[in-house]
Design an enzyme around this catalytic site. Structure first.
Site, PDB file in Angstrom:
ATOM      1  N   LYS A 171       1.031  -1.297   0.126  1.00  0.00           N
ATOM      2  CA  LYS A 171       0.700   0.022   0.010  1.00  0.00           C
ATOM      3  C   LYS A 171       1.216   1.305   0.135  1.00  0.00           C
ATOM      4  CE  LYS A 171      -1.533   2.888   2.192  1.00  0.00           C
ATOM      5  NZ  LYS A 171      -1.360   4.414   1.700  1.00  0.00           N
ATOM      6  N   GLU A 246       9.319   1.284  11.042  1.00  0.00           N
ATOM      7  CA  GLU A 246      10.471   3.098  11.290  1.00  0.00           C
ATOM      8  C   GLU A 246       9.903   3.974  10.938  1.00  0.00           C
ATOM      9  OE1 GLU A 246      13.322   1.258   9.482  1.00  0.00           O
ATOM     10  OE2 GLU A 246      13.559  -0.479   9.154  1.00  0.00           O
ATOM     11  N   CYS A 280      13.135  10.694   6.434  1.00  0.00           N
ATOM     12  CA  CYS A 280      12.961  10.523   8.499  1.00  0.00           C
ATOM     13  C   CYS A 280      14.064  10.951   8.710  1.00  0.00           C
ATOM     14  CB  CYS A 280      12.269   9.260   8.571  1.00  0.00           C
ATOM     15  SG  CYS A 280      13.539   8.243   7.635  1.00  0.00           S
ATOM     16  N   GLU A 379       8.256  16.465  14.204  1.00  0.00           N
ATOM     17  CA  GLU A 379       9.589  16.131  13.073  1.00  0.00           C
ATOM     18  C   GLU A 379       8.638  17.166  12.643  1.00  0.00           C
ATOM     19  OE1 GLU A 379       8.790  12.562  11.631  1.00  0.00           O
ATOM     20  OE2 GLU A 379      10.422  12.008  10.477  1.00  0.00           O
TER      21      GLU A 379
HETATM   22  P1  NAP Z   1       2.606   8.397   7.395  1.00  0.00           P
HETATM   23  O1  NAP Z   1       0.749   9.504   7.137  1.00  0.00           O
HETATM   24  O2  NAP Z   1       2.238   7.460   8.661  1.00  0.00           O
HETATM   25  O3  NAP Z   1       1.901   7.654   6.473  1.00  0.00           O
HETATM   26  C1  NAP Z   1       3.065   6.154   6.222  1.00  0.00           C
HETATM   27  C2  NAP Z   1       2.005   5.460   5.433  1.00  0.00           C
HETATM   28  O4  NAP Z   1       0.531   5.135   6.178  1.00  0.00           O
HETATM   29  C3  NAP Z   1       1.177   5.982   3.999  1.00  0.00           C
HETATM   30  O5  NAP Z   1       1.239   4.761   3.445  1.00  0.00           O
HETATM   31  C4  NAP Z   1       0.223   5.989   4.492  1.00  0.00           C
HETATM   32  O6  NAP Z   1      -1.210   6.588   3.734  1.00  0.00           O
HETATM   33  C5  NAP Z   1      -0.326   5.178   5.316  1.00  0.00           C
HETATM   34  N1  NAP Z   1      -1.509   5.212   6.500  1.00  0.00           N
HETATM   35  C6  NAP Z   1      -2.182   6.583   7.169  1.00  0.00           C
HETATM   36  N2  NAP Z   1      -3.065   6.425   7.973  1.00  0.00           N
HETATM   37  C7  NAP Z   1      -3.252   4.851   7.879  1.00  0.00           C
HETATM   38  C8  NAP Z   1      -3.549   3.902   9.284  1.00  0.00           C
HETATM   39  N3  NAP Z   1      -5.016   5.035  10.100  1.00  0.00           N
HETATM   40  N4  NAP Z   1      -4.230   2.328   9.220  1.00  0.00           N
HETATM   41  C9  NAP Z   1      -2.854   2.583   7.589  1.00  0.00           C
HETATM   42  N5  NAP Z   1      -2.188   3.205   6.761  1.00  0.00           N
HETATM   43  C10 NAP Z   1      -2.385   4.228   7.074  1.00  0.00           C
HETATM   44  O7  NAP Z   1       3.397   9.374   7.142  1.00  0.00           O
HETATM   45  P2  NAP Z   1       4.130   9.873   5.713  1.00  0.00           P
HETATM   46  O8  NAP Z   1       3.392  11.357   5.953  1.00  0.00           O
HETATM   47  O9  NAP Z   1       3.434   9.577   4.590  1.00  0.00           O
HETATM   48  O10 NAP Z   1       5.657   9.845   5.966  1.00  0.00           O
HETATM   49  C11 NAP Z   1       6.362  10.715   6.677  1.00  0.00           C
HETATM   50  C12 NAP Z   1       6.779  10.185   7.845  1.00  0.00           C
HETATM   51  O11 NAP Z   1       7.209   8.666   7.354  1.00  0.00           O
HETATM   52  C13 NAP Z   1       7.559  10.586   8.747  1.00  0.00           C
HETATM   53  O12 NAP Z   1       7.346  10.463  10.339  1.00  0.00           O
HETATM   54  C14 NAP Z   1       8.973  10.071   8.492  1.00  0.00           C
HETATM   55  O13 NAP Z   1       9.652  10.118   9.632  1.00  0.00           O
HETATM   56  C15 NAP Z   1       8.560   8.687   8.549  1.00  0.00           C
HETATM   57  N6  NAP Z   1       9.528   7.922   7.727  1.00  0.00           N
HETATM   58  C16 NAP Z   1      10.374   6.814   8.221  1.00  0.00           C
HETATM   59  C17 NAP Z   1      11.163   6.258   7.621  1.00  0.00           C
HETATM   60  C18 NAP Z   1      11.991   5.226   8.289  1.00  0.00           C
HETATM   61  O14 NAP Z   1      12.583   4.539   7.996  1.00  0.00           O
HETATM   62  N7  NAP Z   1      12.210   5.373   9.915  1.00  0.00           N
HETATM   63  C19 NAP Z   1      11.436   5.824   6.283  1.00  0.00           C
HETATM   64  C20 NAP Z   1      10.789   7.316   5.007  1.00  0.00           C
HETATM   65  C21 NAP Z   1       9.262   7.999   6.468  1.00  0.00           C
HETATM   66  P3  NAP Z   1      -1.587   7.612   3.113  1.00  0.00           P
HETATM   67  O15 NAP Z   1      -0.362   8.449   2.845  1.00  0.00           O
HETATM   68  O16 NAP Z   1      -1.999   7.144   1.264  1.00  0.00           O
HETATM   69  O17 NAP Z   1      -2.934   8.045   3.499  1.00  0.00           O
END
Ligand code: NAP
Ligand code: MG
Length: 477
Positions: A171, A246, A280, A379
């Site tokens: 997804k 992650e 991240c 963040e």
């Molecule tokens: P996010 O809002 O948590 O979304 C991540 C993924 O989860 C997306 O595919 C999102 O889908 C999905 N999602 C959202 N709500 C959900 C739910 N209730 N149930 C299941 N899945 C759900 O994060 P983002 O804004 O896309 O990405 C930024 C974040 O990712 C930051 O906090 C960053 O630090 C972190 N990150 C961490 C790493 C690591 O390796 N540690 C690497 C990259 C990014 P949709 O967006 O399609 O709604």
């Protein structure tokens, strides 16, 4: 119009609904993806189980590796096509988009080679017994991927899972689906059996949630924000499904007075500017020994002022942020900074030719950001670097550890003993000494402690997370 990709076929969602795809460089809609639902996830999970039982389990590890290597080579051939897709979909400058495609090829190369090198052990035990361990795949793994590095995170997560013998349901974030849908087609072209890689697009709270709850998912690899990470854990807990998380970071870059500043300055800058700070592992907090605080800030301030932001195709220092709401989020942090009277030391510039509708944000260096301020704790996920001085090594360690996160740390010092002390005392998944990120090599295990998550992806270590260990004890007398 983009379709889901299930069992090697492009198929529309049963919902009949779509989501617009926007180019962050100009804010214009240029495509649509499927707004899928729980039934689409169910179809993908069924396809993945059918593949596991009918083909994938029967492949030898070496055959799996060969197939993955063919995909790596294919991605390598199509680097420029994938680069162009990503550039438009995610607003990544040309070099960043290309680097992501090359990293994806490299992940599949690495994990292709790892397939037939993953094995269990034999354990010395009581007389009359032979004991061995097998590393078995979980079965069908679910992969929830964020928008900031879709190709890289797909590579490390799906690459590791396939190498370990799982089949996958992916997804992607709704803002970053196009490159991954194309990669799934390339996998079919090189001979992946139907159902081994399935991609379902849509909103996180709809399809992401359905994936996390699906009883047919045997392991979840989630990369994203800590808040959603909690929701995933809660959903998985109901059926005791293992999870790799992650999550985010607020990573420190610690600079001592004896550091090689000529090497440190470009690295410090890159650690916050890369991908417009939407990383991240971004080095978002700059901790500097008092003696060099003023000269280093002056130098970095001048470097920030030279940074240029513009459309992805111009390939400047920074492209746009991913979407309007992200731009507003960063603006909210900066409004708080102004309200708190925080001083800007240096600021980059959005080029005049940048289209009106794009999601641009100039990079900023702020000084004397108190450790308790939300800019030093949360963040931002944008190009904002917060500086703070420290008096001695003990304070440097305390400040480095003074957030809920623990993903990455960078330390700059020529003192060898101090390098080791800092590496031991900083609580994070990775510590980089006299560099930041080490070029992000796929060989290097990656993951966090504290609110940055648990489990490791990348490197050979990831294969342990994508397998479950079975102990077999034979009493033969
Ligand atoms: P996010 O809002 O948590 O979304 C991540 C993924 O989860 C997306 O595919 C999102 O889908 C999905 N999602 C959202 N709500 C959900 C739910 N209730 N149930 C299941 N899945 C759900 O994060 P983002 O804004 O896309 O990405 C930024 C974040 O990712 C930051 O906090 C960053 O630090 C972190 N990150 C961490 C790493 C690591 O390796 N540690 C690497 C990259 C990014 P949709 O967006 O399609 O709604
Ligand atoms: Mg987009």
């Amino acid at each position: 119009m983009q379709l889901n990709y299930i069992a090697n076929r492009a198929c529309p969602s049963g919902s009949g609904q779509t989501i617009a795809v926007v180019d962050p460089s100009d804010g214009q809609i240029f495509d649509h993806i499927q707004r899928s639902n729980a039934q689409d996830i169910d179809a993908a999970v069924r396809a993945a189980h059918a593949a596991l039982d009918s083909t994938w389990r029967k492949f030898s590890a070496a055959e799996r590796g060969r197939l993955m290597m063919r995909l790596s080579l294919k991605i390598g051939e199509r680097t420029e096509e994938l680069r162009e897709i990503e550039q438009r979909d995610c607003g990544k400058p040309v070099r960043q988009a290309r680097a992501d495609a090359l990293a994806l090829a490299r992940y599949f190369e690495f994990y292709a080679g790892a397939c037939d090198k993953l094995h269990g052990d034999t354990i010395p035990y009581l007389d009359g017994y032979s004991v061995l361990t097998w590393r078995e795949p979980h079965g069908v793994t679910g992969h929830i991927i964020p928008w900031n590095y879709p190709m890289q995170i797909f590579g490390r997560s799906v690459g590791g899972a396939l190498a370990a013998g799982n089949t996958c349901v992916v997804k992607p974030a709704e803002d970053a689906c196009l490159s991954l849908l194309r990669v799934a087609e390339l996998a079919t072209e090189v001979g992946f059996p139907p159902g081994v890689i399935n991609i379902v697009t849509g909103y996180g709270h709809e399809v992401g949630d359905a994936l996390a709850r699906h009883p047919g998912i045997d392991h979840i690899s989630f990369t994203g924000s800590p808040g959603v990470g909690t929701l995933i854990q809660q959903a998985a807990a109901l059926r005791h499904c293992p999870v790799t998380l992650e999550l985010g970071g607020k990573s420190p870059q610690v600079v001592f007075a004896d550091a090689d500043l000529d090497a440190a300055v470009p690295a410090i800058l890159n650690a916050i500017v890369q991908n417009a700070g939407q990383t991240c592992s971004a080095g978002a907090r700059l901790l500097v020994e008092q003696a060099i605080y003023e000269p280093l800030l002056a130098r970095l301030g001048a470097e920030f002022a030279k940074l240029r932001v513009g459309p992805a195709a111009m390939d400047l220092d920074l492209g746009p942020l991913i979407r309007r709401s992200q731009q507003q989020r960063v603006a909210g942090f900066l409004a708080d900074a102004r309200a708190a009277g925080l001083m800007v030391v240096g600021e980059g510039k959005v080029v005049d030719t940048a289209p009106e509708g794009g999601f641009y944000q100039a990079p900023l260096l702020l000084r004397d950001v108190p450790v308790g301020h939300r800019l030093a704790q949360e963040e931002v996920f944008g190009p904002v670097l917060c500086a703070l001085p420290f008096a001695d090594e003990a304070q440097a360690v305390a400040l480095a550890n003074a957030t809920d996160f623990g993903l990455v740390a960078g330390v700059w010092t020529r003192d060898g003993a101090r390098q080791f002390r800092l590496a031991k005392r900083i609580r994070s998944g990775q510590v980089f000494i006299n560099n930041y990120g080490a070029g992000g090599g796929v060989e290097l295990p990656f993951g966090g402690v504290k609110s940055s998550g648990y489990g490791r992806e990348k490197g050979f270590e990831a294969l342990h997370g994508f397998t479950t260990l079975k102990t077999v004890a034979i009493r033969h007398g």
